[in-house]
Write an enzyme that holds these catalytic residues in place. Sequence first.
Site, PDB file in Angstrom:
ATOM      1  CE  LYS A  15      -3.979  -2.025  -0.184  1.00 30.09           C
ATOM      2  NZ  LYS A  15      -4.923  -1.834  -1.300  1.00 30.09           N
TER       3      LYS A  15
HETATM    4  N1  PMP Z   1      -3.397  -7.996   1.481  1.00 26.89           N
HETATM    5  C1  PMP Z   1      -3.526  -7.057   2.429  1.00 26.89           C
HETATM    6  C2  PMP Z   1      -2.939  -7.336   3.776  1.00 26.89           C
HETATM    7  C3  PMP Z   1      -4.192  -5.863   2.164  1.00 26.89           C
HETATM    8  O1  PMP Z   1      -4.320  -4.930   3.124  1.00 26.89           O
HETATM    9  C4  PMP Z   1      -4.766  -5.667   0.879  1.00 26.89           C
HETATM   10  C5  PMP Z   1      -5.521  -4.420   0.591  1.00 26.89           C
HETATM   11  N2  PMP Z   1      -6.880  -4.399   0.963  1.00 26.89           N
HETATM   12  C6  PMP Z   1      -4.632  -6.690  -0.080  1.00 26.89           C
HETATM   13  C7  PMP Z   1      -3.921  -7.827   0.252  1.00 26.89           C
HETATM   14  C8  PMP Z   1      -5.248  -6.608  -1.447  1.00 26.89           C
HETATM   15  O2  PMP Z   1      -4.657  -5.639  -2.273  1.00 26.89           O
HETATM   16  P1  PMP Z   1      -5.569  -4.802  -3.244  1.00 26.89           P
HETATM   17  O3  PMP Z   1      -6.411  -3.882  -2.395  1.00 26.89           O
HETATM   18  O4  PMP Z   1      -4.617  -4.037  -4.101  1.00 26.89           O
HETATM   19  O5  PMP Z   1      -6.430  -5.724  -4.014  1.00 26.89           O
END
Ligand code: PMP
Length: 346
Positions: A48
């Site tokens: 992120k």
């Molecule tokens: N793993 C974790 C620990 C996350 O916080 C997130 C984000 N919600 C994701 C995977 C998935 O990533 P994305 O939001 O880019 O699909």
Amino acid sequence: MEHKNQVFDNVLDLVGNTPLIKLNKITSECSCEFFAKVEAFNPGHSSKDRIALYIIEQAEKQGILKPGDTIIETTSGNTGFSLAMVSVIKGYDCILAVSSKSSADKIDMLKTMGAKVYVCPANVSADDPRSYYQVAKRLHDEIKGSVYINQYFNQLNIDAHYNSTGPEIWKQTEGKITHLVACSGTGGTISGTAKYLKEKNPNIKIIGVDAFGSVLKKYHETKEFDEKEIYPYRIEGLGKNLIPAATDFDIIDEFVKVTDEASAHTAREIAKTEGMFVGYTSGAAMQAVKQLEADGKFSKNDMVVVIFPDHGSRYMSKVYSDKWMNEQGFFDSVNVEAAQTIQYIK
Ligand code: PMP
């Protein structure tokens, strides 16, 4: 970013360019080569960081954000931590509305980074005024000079990965990647990375990882938003109870669903076999790889890249707590005594 003598202006220079690390023992019985894109190497310890920095810098370029303005977001924790980190360096206030499902460690970490946190009930619908979406929207309306990042519905979330994660993986695999396995929450990671990779080679298979209790897999297969698919589950950051606009469903070839229990055990197994201390969704992604392998989806010359989104330290009170595992019933089918590695000398 290349820096002379590894000296940096601030932590933000370290966002992205995470290592691709070969998996050895956990995949020793498998048919082909597997590599993990280990996002815990970002300074905020998750993927992120990429979207936080990218979206804020785009807003600055467009003149939307001025020093002292406020950044608001709904977040399962990681996006909040990254936004708080970027806000510290760039001089913004940061307000985060988080789900009560988020681990206590994650919430404390947000506070440590100077963010103001609102904890909202997890099991209410997205249009309930108490949901973290509605709380964030209300605060955005009330606070002048605030920007709502809105990661689930923000195209820039996809663009961030299109501009960084995708090119990095293409370069690191020298264009040999055949499959990408990535968790889907907002869908930004999988959609942006896949867009870049498919532009380079349309034959690359893109596999999304979803949770039981989430609507994504069924929506991908039927284009139907089926509320009956929704029920509470424990993995944080993966799957969804709505259809995020930041997910490009057409670019994803297939979704695999994983259980809370199997994903938790697989996260623990990654640490014990590969020496990588990664988060719950990394366990979920690896669990999906195992299921795909068992279904004969990979062949000898394939090169599979699996994204490990964050660091294990965020889950000390959950997946890495024996007490928590026991309370969930996740130890019911394993020999706990044999797995016990602590000995108390009295
Ligand atoms: N793993 C974790 C620990 C996350 O916080 C997130 C984000 N919600 C994701 C995977 C998935 O990533 P994305 O939001 O880019 O699909």
